[in-house]
Each structure stands twice: as C-alpha cells, then as structure tokens.
Design an enzyme around this catalytic site. Structure first.
Site, short mmCIF file in Angstrom:
data_model
loop_
_atom_site.label_atom_id
_atom_site.label_comp_id
_atom_site.label_asym_id
_atom_site.label_seq_id
_atom_site.Cartn_x
_atom_site.Cartn_y
_atom_site.Cartn_z
N HIS A 155 0.83 -1.22 0.00
CA HIS A 155 0.00 0.00 0.00
C HIS A 155 0.85 1.26 0.00
CE1 HIS A 155 -4.20 -1.39 0.67
NE2 HIS A 155 -3.64 -2.43 1.26
N ASP A 162 -7.63 -1.58 -1.03
CA ASP A 162 -8.54 -2.54 -0.40
C ASP A 162 -9.96 -2.09 -0.71
OD1 ASP A 162 -6.35 -3.79 0.73
OD2 ASP A 162 -6.60 -2.87 2.71
N GLU A 244 -6.22 -12.30 0.70
CA GLU A 244 -7.19 -11.28 1.09
C GLU A 244 -8.09 -10.95 -0.09
OE1 GLU A 244 -4.82 -7.97 2.41
OE2 GLU A 244 -4.23 -8.95 4.28
N HIS A 247 -7.91 -7.19 -1.42
CA HIS A 247 -6.61 -6.54 -1.65
C HIS A 247 -6.18 -6.71 -3.11
CE1 HIS A 247 -2.32 -5.73 -0.12
NE2 HIS A 247 -2.13 -6.12 -1.36
#
Length: 272
Positions: A155, A162, A244, A247
């Site tokens: 990130h 996200d 995830e 993500h």
C-alpha cells in the site's frame, strides 16, 4: 585592605556568570528529528478527482480497526493512489455502474508511519481489545509469522487498494461505536458489523483463512461475489492478493520499489 576581598569576589562572580552565558551561547542545539514529508510526489492523485462516484469508507481514519483506534498518518478520510491505479478503478467503476454496482474503497495509499503503527501494536501482547471481531481464531503472537502483519506494505507504494462491491442504491452504514459488542468477522453477514457491501463471506481486515479469495469453504453467492470483483478488476490490470479477497494491486506499479510516508491528507495531493 578590607575592600579588596569584596572587590575580588565581585569580579570572580561576574566572570563566572559571563562564562556561564558564553557556555549557553555556544552549546550546540539538540538534534531534531527530520521533518516527515507532507507532499506526495508527482504521480499521485485523490481518487475523488478521477472518479467521484466510487464510495469511500476509509476505515483507518476511524476507531473501527483491528487496533481499536485511528491509525497514525491518516489525517483525513481521502483515498490517494497513483494516477494509473485511480484511472483503472474509474474504468472498472464505469462497467460496474451499468450493472447496478459500485466499488467501495476501505484503504488506498498507506504511509509507512501507519505500517509502523501496525508493527508496534502487533508486538504488544496486552492490547487485544478488537480480537473478538478481527482475529478471533488467531493468537496475536502469530500475526507476523502467519503474514497478517509485516514491516512493509505494498500500500505504501501507492498502487494497492482494499475494496469491495456495493449493490446500488447504496444503503447508509452506521458509524462504529467504540466499546460496542464485537461479532466475529467471519460470522453470518446479519451478525457481523453492518456494512452496505455485498456478502463476501467475511468482513474487511478479517485475519482468518476464510479471507483467502479462493478458500473452498466459501461457496454460493459469497464465492460468486468474490469472483465477480476479482474478474472485474483483473480486466483493468489489478492483481489480487490470494490471502485477502479485498486486496488488489495495479500492475505495472508506478513506484515498484519505493515506500512513501507522506500523510493521508488532501493537501498532500492538492497543495492546499
């Protein structure tokens, strides 16, 4: 003769005071920590400037996080991304709107100081106030080993986001009330913290293997929703992190090797 000692004492006192003043004047100032950057480099934009229709629920500016508090570096609830990533989300959003959906972002660019906050929290075994929601089945001592927390995050390079899907028209979501009863992030949607997104099988930031995008235990509508999101974003250049479902990283990254630390603040990209 009686006046001489007094005069000498006065001179000595004055000399000592002068020496003290000189010492103060020439002592070097204590070293100060260098200022942290406040301005994003060229190439970063506010997502809202590229696509104002994408819903933003910037979780880390609130107390509804796995830390139980606002995260360091998140000054304003604004999604900041590299321009190519923001433009790709815009293209995905245009397709989704025609199908009755919208993207909703939870987190975008993340400053390194926020990641450092995660690391400090993960090393504190006594702070488990949000365990009941975000990591009910994971011992906090394993968060590093199991890969839920790391000292660097994609990130911070600016091209990772996200996000989830919301069926339109979007229903409002109530704010989190600190101290409220926590429900496991993998509980049925009706029992989890209310979120206006479609049912993805777990909530956002759920530290559990059920969050793995292709976990075979996730079936039916939940699996279809995950694959719909993954397919839509893949078509515009995003790659999903298998652990995830929320993500995604836009490829190729504009800054593949740089971890930035300017704050999440509109002024970082607008200058005012």
């Amino acid at each position: 003769m009686t006046g001489m000692p007094t005069a000498l004492r006065a001179l000595a006192t004055a000399a000592a005071a002068a020496a003290l003043l000189v010492g103060v004047a020439v002592s070097p100032a204590p070293a100060q920590a260098p200022d942290r950057p406040v301005k994003a480099p060229e190439g970063f934009v506010a997502l809202r400037a590229v696509d104002p229709t994408i819903i933003q629920e910037m979780r880390y500016t609130t107390a509804h996080t796995f830390l139980g508090e606002r995260v360091d570096g998140y000054r304003q609830p604004v999604c900041i991304l590299t321009r190519p990533a923001a433009q790709a989300l815009h293209r995905a959003q245009q397709r989704l709107l025609r199908q009755g959906y919208s993207l909703k972002v939870y987190d975008c660019y993340r400053p390194q100081r926020a990641v450092d906050h995660f690391v400090r929290w993960a090393k504190d075994p006594d702070d488990q106030s949000m365990k009941g929601e975000f990591y009910p089945r994971v011992d906090k001592s394993r968060l590093f080993e199991d890969g839920y927390i790391a000292e660097k995050s994609g990130h911070s390079r600016g091209s990772t986001v996200d996000l989830t899907l919301v069926r339109l028209p979007a229903l409002p979501t109530r704010p989190y009330r600190p101290g409220e009863r926590l429900a496991p992030c993998f509980a049925p949607k009706s029992e989890r913290f209310p979120d206006n997104s479609v049912d993805m099988g777990t909530g956002y930031d759920c530290f559990d293997t059920l969050s793995h995008t292709d976990d075979p235990r996730i079936q039916g509508v939940q699996r279809a929703n995950r694959l719909f999101l993954k397919r839509t974003l893949a078509e515009v250049g995003f790659v999903n992190l298998p652990e995830e479902w929320w993500h995604f990283t836009h490829k190729p990254e504009l800054f593949p090797d740089t971890y930035f630390d300017f704050p999440v603040d509109r002024r970082a990209v607008t200058g005012r």
